[in-house]
Design an enzyme around this catalytic site. Sequence first.
Site, short mmCIF file in Angstrom:
data_model
loop_
_atom_site.label_atom_id
_atom_site.label_comp_id
_atom_site.label_asym_id
_atom_site.label_seq_id
_atom_site.Cartn_x
_atom_site.Cartn_y
_atom_site.Cartn_z
N GLU A 152 -24.84 -41.68 -9.66
CA GLU A 152 -24.31 -42.06 -8.33
C GLU A 152 -24.85 -41.31 -7.32
O GLU A 152 -25.31 -40.13 -7.44
CB GLU A 152 -22.86 -41.82 -8.51
N CYS A 188 -16.67 -34.11 -4.48
CA CYS A 188 -17.22 -33.31 -5.28
C CYS A 188 -16.76 -32.81 -6.61
O CYS A 188 -15.53 -33.01 -7.05
CB CYS A 188 -17.29 -31.65 -4.60
#
Length: 341
Positions: free
Chosen positions: A86, A335
């Site tokens: 990703e 994150c």
Amino acid sequence: MNLVRIENFFKENSIPAFRLNQIRDAVYKQYATDWEEIKTLPADLRASLAEKEGRLLSISPEEILVSQNHDAIKFCFRLRDGHKIEGVLMNILPEKWALCLSTQVGCAVRCAFCATGKRGLRRNLSPEEITDQFIFAADHLKKLNGCKIHSVVFMGMGEPFLNYNSVAEAIRIITSPELIGLGRRHVSVSTSGHVPGIRAFAKEFPQCNLAFSLHAADDVLRTDLVPLNARYPLSQVAKALQDYIAATHRKVFIEYVMLDGVNSSRSMPDKINDYLRTISAPKYFTINLIPYNRTGGPFRAPAPERMQIFQGLLQELGWEVTIRKSLGDDIAGACGQLAGR
Ligand code: SF4
């Protein structure tokens, strides 16, 4: 795109070298993602390249998700061997987009709070698999709103310095003026504390930015959160960062994921202060506090006001501290959330 392989194919088939330049410009400057888009090549050459090479890029998009407020776009890519990775485009400022790149399928570091780490390491990415994320995202952004990618952060899936050679080659391609041509100051690499990687990076890329994911300033807690700490304890990382600053005179970004009841108590700012001061003066650091993003584990982010108190305590001790706004957490693109599922 693997330019070396294409060059060999051209040599074997006596295809003139200027054709290679046309491909290079089309991909690295215009962000072509398909052979058919390279109209400067004759149709029969496009067809034989497609037959010999397969698809132009080494990655293909499996899914593209856009966050509710349109400030993050997550790409799920399928690699040629079926693995998935990703990458995330983040709208960090008006008209400014940063691209977060993956460097490995999974990650061997296995940080306690990270979705990537839960999968362990499957394999390293090649330089082309890293730079092709850039090409695809740059083309997507150009078509979406005409913007260019402003900066690149190696903070996606994987520990970049555990795949140093591919990451270094990808940085060369991304920053070479003849290739993609992004300024080196617009490139940041984030490490969980891989000491040989920090040293090599200081030598080879002194104009790029370095981020160190601290997360705890004592070895016992840090080894629980970031198991790589057992191999490279805080004292060794401190020495490497000292040498990095001496060699580059650049700031280091300190990343600190805030976990409620784990590393966010009022005593922690003192420990962070003591540790960082063993390395250098506050002017050489910016501390980024990152609220934990859900990854299905036992952790929670502290309440926003607790984070502000933590920030204030560090500021009183003389540090520049920001609280990072999490972009893309509603699309599992923030994150620690990238999993390549
Ligand atoms: S936070 Fe980074 S280094 Fe740690 S497991 Fe996740 S991808 Fe790996």
